[in-house]
Scaffold this motif. Structure first.
Motif, short mmCIF file in Angstrom:
data_model
loop_
_atom_site.label_atom_id
_atom_site.label_comp_id
_atom_site.label_asym_id
_atom_site.label_seq_id
_atom_site.Cartn_x
_atom_site.Cartn_y
_atom_site.Cartn_z
N THR A 124 -34.56 -38.94 28.23
CA THR A 124 -35.56 -39.87 28.77
C THR A 124 -35.96 -40.92 27.75
O THR A 124 -36.08 -42.10 28.09
CB THR A 124 -36.80 -39.10 29.25
N TYR A 125 -36.15 -40.50 26.50
CA TYR A 125 -36.71 -41.40 25.51
C TYR A 125 -35.77 -41.77 24.36
O TYR A 125 -36.12 -42.62 23.54
CB TYR A 125 -37.99 -40.79 24.93
N GLY A 126 -34.61 -41.15 24.27
CA GLY A 126 -33.69 -41.48 23.20
C GLY A 126 -34.12 -41.03 21.82
O GLY A 126 -33.69 -41.60 20.81
N VAL A 127 -34.97 -40.02 21.74
CA VAL A 127 -35.41 -39.48 20.45
C VAL A 127 -34.28 -38.68 19.82
O VAL A 127 -33.60 -37.89 20.50
CB VAL A 127 -36.66 -38.60 20.64
N SER A 128 -34.09 -38.85 18.55
CA SER A 128 -33.04 -38.12 17.83
C SER A 128 -33.37 -36.63 17.75
O SER A 128 -34.47 -36.25 17.34
CB SER A 128 -32.89 -38.68 16.42
N LEU A 129 -32.42 -35.81 18.14
CA LEU A 129 -32.59 -34.36 18.03
C LEU A 129 -31.63 -33.76 17.01
O LEU A 129 -31.32 -32.57 17.07
CB LEU A 129 -32.39 -33.70 19.40
#
Length: 426
Positions: free
Chosen positions: A290-295
């Motif tokens: 949804t947000y493109g946050v790096s995991l």
């Protein structure tokens, strides 16, 4: 530069070199990833923050395992980083991920419903994941239920609780036995007044039974656990406050039990099972897709951050907080920023009663920093927002693991880093 592009920049250096910071591509948002290291120029104010942080992270109180990052919310620049993608135990900073997923999947206006149904001489109290349910709320349910019973000419009833909404296990991977039921109770969808007991469902049922008795109804037998029948008649229901208010409270006081309940309710909201595994899977999906946050290097095993197997880099936490500054997500995620404790705020985890922001180095930041705290044995974290001396909002995250210093001293050192980002300690 858009927020999504900025999130493709992963810090690759521990310190700015000649006024720049090196960055490389994130594995997430590959469509916008840069293909090689990019030098980002720092202005004098930003360089001052970076230089001061480079000096102050040498503080022996912080030990050798520190992951940290500072972003500028307006210029889209990564100002400073130190092992920013190194995954460390984040403690209660994990709640930032849980809150983001809950608000996104369920929506800020979502309410949790506790019901009472009747069938075959039994009133069943049905848990609906409201971790804020109070005795007064149960009494209102009892009042309505008793009125119905009396109208039907009934003066006695059996009581059972239905907590089948949440399956086992009730304890997460990585929880020490000393954590429950005080720091966190075994996770069930029914609880009253936040009681720290092993079986919150039966406890709530017993409180409910006592309230019925106070209103003149005889409760026969013991309160038992069971599942409401398909033909049971609805008698009464209570709806919680909006999720937005619950999230703000959870973050202000770092309520572990609310966080764990929200994790499971978020899983249900995404049509998954209400388990730790499915809840954390939904969190990962929301953050990345949804947000493109790096995991990168992200491992999450519960909703509260009590799990000692959870590992999250400072980079990821900063990206999560940066979402709250993005106008596109403001209506959904602004409640996270609103719920962050403010330095010096009584009743929050950054209040004076916790000895926060009370040293000569950090006192200047009282009222100027808002941040989520995190504390476990061997892990201290602080991630938040502050308007720096250049008038622009900075997003920061600092996670320390393994220092042998006194925990209060470690917190003082982290408070000093936040004051450094603000610029009041220069």
């Amino acid at each position: 530069m858009s927020t999504s592009v900025r999130r493709t920049l992963v810090l690759a250096a521990t310190a700015p070199i000649a006024g720049t910071i090196l960055a490389g591509p994130s594995a997430f948002a590959a469509d916008k990833a840069v293909s090689k290291s990019t030098a980002v120029e720092l202005d004098p104010a930003e360089q001052k923050i970076a230089d001061d942080l480079n000096t102050r992270i040498q503080d022996p109180r912080l030990g050798s395992d520190l992951s940290g990052v500072v972003l500028d919310a307006k210029s889209e620049k990564a100002i400073w980083g130190h092992d920013a993608t190194t995954a460390l135990m984040p403690a209660s900073n994990t709640k930032l991920a849980t809150a983001t997923a809950a608000l996104t999947v369920l929506g800020p206006d979502h309410r949790f419903t506790t019901k009472v149904v009747y069938g075959d001489g039994t009133l069943t109290l049905v848990g609906g994941g409201d971790r804020t349910l109070t005795t007064d709320d149960l009494d209102a349910l009892a009042e309505t239920a008793v009125a119905g019973l009396k109208n039907a000419g009934l003066t006695s009833v059996k009581v059972r609780v239905d907590d089948s909404l949440f399956p086992e296990p009730a304890l997460a991977t990585g929880w020490n036995t000393g954590y429950y039921p005080d720091s966190v109770a075994p996770v069930r969808p029914l609880v009253v007044d936040g009681h720290a007991v092993t079986d919150t469902s039966l406890d709530a049922g017993q409180v409910f039974a006592g309230l019925l008795a106070n209103r003149g109804v005889t409760v026969t037998g013991d309160v038992i656990r069971g599942v409401a029948g398909a033909g049971d008649v609805p008698v009464a229901e209570h709806r919680s406050e909006k999720l937005s208010a619950i999230v703000k409270h959870m973050l202000k006081v770092s309520d572990n039990n609310i966080a764990e309940t929200l994790l499971r309710m978020t899983a249900l909201g995404a049509d998954r099972a209400a388990t730790f595994e499915d809840g954390t899977a939904v969190v990962r999906d929301v953050l990345s897709r949804t947000y493109g946050v790096s995991l990168d290097n992200f491992q999450m095993d519960d909703g509260s951050g009590l799990s000692r197997s959870t590992r999250i880099p400072a980079q990821t936490l900063a990206e999560i907080l940066d979402l709250t500054t993005d106008p596109r997500y403001g209506q959904t995620l602004k409640y996270i920023a609103d719920g962050l404790p403010v330095a010096g705020e009584v009743g929050s985890t950054l209040g004076p009663e916790w000895g926060r922001f009370d040293t000569p180095d950090s006192q200047c930041a009282v009222g100027k920093v808002k941040a989520k705290t995190g504390t476990l044995t061997g892990a201290i974290a602080l991630s938040g927002l502050t308007r720096a001396q250049d008038g622009r909002w900075k997003v920061f995250s600092f996670i320390e693991n393994g220092s042998t210093a006194n925990p209060n001293d470690i917190k003082d050192a982290l408070d000093g880093l936040a004051a450094t980002v603000n610029g009041c300690w220069s």
